[in-house]
Motif scaffolding. Sequence first.
Motif, short mmCIF file in Angstrom:
data_model
loop_
_atom_site.label_atom_id
_atom_site.label_comp_id
_atom_site.label_asym_id
_atom_site.label_seq_id
_atom_site.Cartn_x
_atom_site.Cartn_y
_atom_site.Cartn_z
N UNK A 351 0.84 -1.21 0.00
CA UNK A 351 0.00 0.00 0.00
C UNK A 351 0.87 1.25 0.00
N UNK A 352 1.95 1.22 0.76
CA UNK A 352 2.87 2.36 0.80
C UNK A 352 3.54 2.57 -0.55
N UNK A 353 3.71 1.48 -1.31
CA UNK A 353 4.31 1.55 -2.64
C UNK A 353 3.29 1.85 -3.73
N UNK A 354 1.99 1.89 -3.35
CA UNK A 354 0.92 2.06 -4.34
C UNK A 354 0.98 0.95 -5.40
N UNK A 355 1.28 -0.25 -4.95
CA UNK A 355 1.53 -1.35 -5.90
C UNK A 355 0.94 -2.63 -5.32
N UNK A 356 -0.25 -3.01 -5.77
CA UNK A 356 -0.90 -4.21 -5.26
C UNK A 356 -0.82 -5.37 -6.25
N UNK A 357 -0.09 -5.18 -7.35
CA UNK A 357 0.17 -6.26 -8.30
C UNK A 357 1.66 -6.55 -8.29
N UNK A 358 2.02 -7.79 -7.99
CA UNK A 358 3.42 -8.21 -7.91
C UNK A 358 3.65 -9.31 -8.94
N UNK A 359 4.59 -9.12 -9.82
CA UNK A 359 4.86 -10.12 -10.85
C UNK A 359 5.71 -11.27 -10.34
N UNK A 360 6.59 -10.97 -9.38
CA UNK A 360 7.43 -12.03 -8.79
C UNK A 360 7.74 -11.68 -7.35
N UNK A 361 7.46 -12.64 -6.46
CA UNK A 361 7.73 -12.48 -5.03
C UNK A 361 8.76 -13.53 -4.64
#
Length: 427
Positions: A351-361
């Motif tokens: 949420x802090x990154x404004x990024x809720x889609x991750x291509x690779x974890x």
Amino acid sequence: MDKLNEERVTQDDPRLVQLIRNYYIEQPSEEPYKLLDPERRDPSLDQAVFVDRTLRNMASGFFVDSGAHDGEIQSNTLFFERIRHWTGILIEPQPKLYQQLKSKHRKSFHLNACVSFKGKITYLRIYVMLLNLEKKSVFVKKSKVNDPVTSRLDMQCQIYISPKRNVYKNLPYNVNKDPKLGYEKEMDKLNKERVKPDDPRLVHLIRNYYIEPPSQEPYKLGEPGRRDQSYGQSVFVDGTLRNMESGFFVDSGAHDGEIQSNTLFFERIRHWTGILIEPQPEIYKQLKRKHRKSFLLNACVSVVPYPSKVKFLPTSFYGKMVENVTSEDKWIKEGFKEITVQCFPLYSILLAMNQLTVDYFSLDVEGLEVGILNNIPHDKVKIRTISIEYDKVDGGAEKLKTLMKEKGYKFLVKMDSPGAFDCIFYK
């Protein structure tokens, strides 16, 4: 402002700058995006793709979008904001469209006005807005039109920003940082309250005081000629994603950012960005010296759904979270001392990154993987591929297969070689 309009003051008049800064420009939204098509990476008609290639997939830049419309439909800048983690200013004169733009919760500055086309101001002038943001090095490219007004502007402005320049110097990612705030005390309060992972206060602190921006300096690697430092994880994930360009990763347990890194290949070769999470302070210093082009976080990912401080034993290489350490512990006998580190839920970090889609974890946290996975709201966070270290997990690879199947993931491969005890999953 009407008085200044009548006076036709110069573009850098302090009164004009002060009015625009304090009364016209609005701050980036702290709320999650609210887009009509959140899965669409680029709503432009290929302008963003062309510019992105021209700037060689540059991360963390600054844009000016004059005629921003609603901030989404055919937007030339949304791709850079979401995927490349740029910021900028969105300028839209129509009040109704401007309200729609605000409702999208874009992470850039907003301005409900138009850019003046006269030598002196009618309403606003682009050079003034740049002064407002204390960003005097952003320019518009020279116009082919032989116009004295445009020519004067060209002498002061230019749109291209060198990748070597630290674009966060005056317009940092932490745009709302208060240097006087005792942020660690504020975080201690939230730790005690056990706030929810989406608590706005928590997200604000992580974004503005804990996450560090990508380096603008050249890489400083031990083996700059080596394309892939992983033990096969990067190659397998790269094939699974069909050599995908410009993705986003999360690397939890990033170590020094080079040795056995599962993400350095994607950053250097595929032009991805992401966030590198490393709790050990001394290892984190080594990570920073590599000048990775991704965001950095000196913390750990929480195994509970709230922020907390935990005991951590920094060992010679990996380190681990501990509950009870005695003098009989083998690491204590070898001279390692227990420290305390701050942990955040992964959802809070995203949420802090404004990024809720991750291509690779890439998840390698020495046995605590299951706790982290169970505290990710998979209905809100989309993770396409995950590599999970299994050799220190109770129940091993079979436990992970069962768990990830319940969460809707397909098991792809079990890697079993020195340095690579990972299961890889896809969704």
